[in-house]
Design a protein around this motif. Structure first.
Motif, PDB file in Angstrom:
ATOM      1  N   GLY A  18      58.180  22.335 -84.779  1.00 60.13           N
ATOM      2  CA  GLY A  18      58.077  21.232 -83.841  1.00 60.13           C
ATOM      3  C   GLY A  18      57.778  19.929 -84.558  1.00 60.13           C
ATOM      4  N   GLN A  19      57.854  18.849 -83.801  1.00 56.57           N
ATOM      5  CA  GLN A  19      57.577  17.520 -84.336  1.00 56.57           C
ATOM      6  C   GLN A  19      56.618  16.823 -83.385  1.00 56.57           C
ATOM      7  OE1 GLN A  19      61.080  15.164 -84.946  1.00 56.57           O
ATOM      8  NE2 GLN A  19      59.923  13.313 -85.366  1.00 56.57           N
ATOM      9  N   PHE A  20      55.441  16.460 -83.885  1.00 58.91           N
ATOM     10  CA  PHE A  20      54.439  15.800 -83.063  1.00 58.91           C
ATOM     11  C   PHE A  20      54.753  14.325 -82.870  1.00 58.91           C
ATOM     12  CE2 PHE A  20      50.962  18.914 -84.571  1.00 58.91           C
ATOM     13  CZ  PHE A  20      51.136  19.716 -83.461  1.00 58.91           C
ATOM     14  N   TYR A  21      54.482  13.819 -81.663  1.00 61.48           N
ATOM     15  CA  TYR A  21      54.513  12.376 -81.425  1.00 61.48           C
ATOM     16  C   TYR A  21      53.356  11.712 -82.165  1.00 61.48           C
ATOM     17  CZ  TYR A  21      57.808  12.467 -77.454  1.00 61.48           C
ATOM     18  OH  TYR A  21      58.901  12.588 -76.658  1.00 61.48           O
ATOM     19  N   HIS A  22      52.151  12.262 -81.988  1.00 58.26           N
ATOM     20  CA  HIS A  22      50.933  11.740 -82.595  1.00 58.26           C
ATOM     21  C   HIS A  22      50.178  12.918 -83.185  1.00 58.26           C
ATOM     22  CE1 HIS A  22      51.470   7.935 -80.409  1.00 58.26           C
ATOM     23  NE2 HIS A  22      51.758   8.675 -79.353  1.00 58.26           N
ATOM     24  N   VAL A  23      49.414  12.671 -84.262  1.00 58.99           N
ATOM     25  CA  VAL A  23      48.642  13.726 -84.911  1.00 58.99           C
ATOM     26  C   VAL A  23      47.194  13.278 -85.038  1.00 58.99           C
ATOM     27  CG1 VAL A  23      48.365  15.081 -87.026  1.00 58.99           C
ATOM     28  CG2 VAL A  23      50.648  14.509 -86.223  1.00 58.99           C
ATOM     29  N   ALA A  24      46.280  14.213 -84.844  1.00 55.56           N
ATOM     30  CA  ALA A  24      44.853  13.953 -85.025  1.00 55.56           C
ATOM     31  C   ALA A  24      44.236  15.139 -85.749  1.00 55.56           C
ATOM     32  CB  ALA A  24      44.170  13.763 -83.673  1.00 55.56           C
ATOM     33  N   SER A  25      43.092  14.918 -86.374  1.00 56.96           N
ATOM     34  CA  SER A  25      42.360  16.018 -86.994  1.00 56.96           C
ATOM     35  C   SER A  25      40.868  15.760 -86.850  1.00 56.96           C
ATOM     36  CB  SER A  25      42.734  16.169 -88.467  1.00 56.96           C
ATOM     37  OG  SER A  25      42.310  15.045 -89.205  1.00 56.96           O
ATOM     38  N   ASP A  26      40.098  16.830 -87.001  1.00 62.96           N
ATOM     39  CA  ASP A  26      38.654  16.673 -86.959  1.00 62.96           C
ATOM     40  C   ASP A  26      38.113  16.685 -88.383  1.00 62.96           C
ATOM     41  OD1 ASP A  26      38.595  19.322 -87.776  1.00 62.96           O
ATOM     42  OD2 ASP A  26      37.899  20.096 -85.861  1.00 62.96           O
ATOM     43  N   ARG A  27      36.797  16.862 -88.532  1.00 62.85           N
ATOM     44  CA  ARG A  27      36.170  16.803 -89.855  1.00 62.85           C
ATOM     45  C   ARG A  27      35.647  18.163 -90.306  1.00 62.85           C
ATOM     46  NH1 ARG A  27      32.870  11.286 -88.508  1.00 62.85           N
ATOM     47  NH2 ARG A  27      34.697   9.971 -88.372  1.00 62.85           N
ATOM     48  N   GLN A  28      36.074  19.215 -89.644  1.00 67.07           N
ATOM     49  CA  GLN A  28      35.620  20.547 -90.020  1.00 67.07           C
ATOM     50  C   GLN A  28      36.378  21.039 -91.249  1.00 67.07           C
ATOM     51  OE1 GLN A  28      34.470  23.228 -86.608  1.00 67.07           O
ATOM     52  NE2 GLN A  28      36.219  22.129 -85.745  1.00 67.07           N
ATOM     53  N   GLN A  29      35.876  22.111 -91.844  1.00 63.56           N
ATOM     54  CA  GLN A  29      36.588  22.780 -92.919  1.00 63.56           C
ATOM     55  C   GLN A  29      36.842  24.212 -92.494  1.00 63.56           C
ATOM     56  OE1 GLN A  29      37.922  21.566 -95.674  1.00 63.56           O
ATOM     57  NE2 GLN A  29      37.268  19.535 -95.016  1.00 63.56           N
ATOM     58  N   PRO A  30      38.064  24.700 -92.386  1.00 65.91           N
ATOM     59  CA  PRO A  30      39.271  23.895 -92.531  1.00 65.91           C
ATOM     60  C   PRO A  30      39.430  22.923 -91.361  1.00 65.91           C
ATOM     61  CG  PRO A  30      39.856  26.050 -91.699  1.00 65.91           C
ATOM     62  CD  PRO A  30      38.371  26.079 -91.982  1.00 65.91           C
ATOM     63  N   LEU A  31      40.246  21.920 -91.585  1.00 61.65           N
ATOM     64  CA  LEU A  31      40.530  20.948 -90.529  1.00 61.65           C
ATOM     65  C   LEU A  31      41.201  21.623 -89.346  1.00 61.65           C
ATOM     66  CD1 LEU A  31      42.151  18.058 -92.594  1.00 61.65           C
ATOM     67  CD2 LEU A  31      39.884  18.045 -91.574  1.00 61.65           C
ATOM     68  N   TRP A  32      40.907  21.122 -88.160  1.00 63.41           N
ATOM     69  CA  TRP A  32      41.686  21.470 -86.984  1.00 63.41           C
ATOM     70  C   TRP A  32      42.602  20.292 -86.719  1.00 63.41           C
ATOM     71  CZ3 TRP A  32      41.708  25.740 -83.615  1.00 63.41           C
ATOM     72  CH2 TRP A  32      40.924  26.810 -84.072  1.00 63.41           C
ATOM     73  N   VAL A  33      43.842  20.582 -86.417  1.00 61.91           N
ATOM     74  CA  VAL A  33      44.872  19.566 -86.236  1.00 61.91           C
ATOM     75  C   VAL A  33      45.383  19.648 -84.807  1.00 61.91           C
ATOM     76  CG1 VAL A  33      47.132  18.774 -87.052  1.00 61.91           C
ATOM     77  CG2 VAL A  33      45.520  19.797 -88.662  1.00 61.91           C
ATOM     78  N   GLY A  34      45.665  18.501 -84.219  1.00 61.16           N
ATOM     79  CA  GLY A  34      46.207  18.488 -82.868  1.00 61.16           C
ATOM     80  C   GLY A  34      47.322  17.477 -82.755  1.00 61.16           C
ATOM     81  N   GLY A  35      48.208  17.704 -81.803  1.00 57.70           N
ATOM     82  CA  GLY A  35      49.292  16.768 -81.576  1.00 57.70           C
ATOM     83  C   GLY A  35      50.105  17.145 -80.361  1.00 57.70           C
TER      84      GLY A  35
END
Length: 171
Positions: A18-35
């Motif tokens: 897939g291709q995200f319109y917008h991407v975000a991440s948090d500061r955890q390790q590992p990162l969690w990514v959303g879009g």
């Protein structure tokens, strides 16, 4: 491996598709990514897992439905996610309990409906993770993670009737 009419296919369940319109991440390790995916919800998942097979489809979950756009992650509380879909539909999600709440600004009684963009702008304040800003024909601010909203601008539109405008020289 699947066999179909003498052809052999390998099913790779951990390939990005897939291709995200917008991407975000948090500061955890590992990162969690959303879009947000076009016509396919707003998603969140880990950037890494311990499995040798890699990140599987079941590692990801839907934050909000519809045509996915914004995913926001509260830097002050990793449990709190925000997902936005077309037309200003914003929701807050608790990542642990999966509790979901619609947090869209609503007009007061007698006030005209707000006019939302297809891909509505929404951001978290870089100074206070409980503060959100969201734009329609007016700009809105919430200081309590979307539980209440205040309009912080007048109507920002020109009230131009688009049906009266020329399009490629034709009216």
């Amino acid at each position: 491996i699947m066999v179909c009419r003498s052809n052999t296919y390998v099913c790779l369940t951990n390939r990005a598709g897939g291709q995200f319109y917008h991407v975000a991440s948090d500061r955890q390790q590992p990162l969690w990514v959303g879009g947000g995916l076009p016509d396919d919800n707003t998603w969140c998942g880990p950037s890494a897992v311990r499995s040798r097979a890699g990140i599987g489809n079941d590692e990801w979950f839907i934050i909000s439905g519809g045509a996915g756009f914004q995913a926001l992650m509260d830097p002050g509380d990793p449990r709190i996610l925000y997902g936005e879909s077309q037309g200003g539909r914003l929701s807050r999600v608790d990542r642990v309990t999966n509790e979901r709440q619609s947090i869209v600004p609503e007009p007061a009684a007698g006030e005209p409906a707000y006019r939302w963009n297809w891909d509505t702008p929404v951001i978290l304040s870089p100074f206070d993770p409980a503060t959100l800003y969201m734009g329609a024909n007016r700009m809105f601010k919430s200081t309590d993670r979307g539980r209440s909203w205040a309009a912080i601008s007048p109507d920002l539109t020109t009230h131009t009737d688009r049906d009266t405008l020329a399009l490629m020289g034709v009216k």
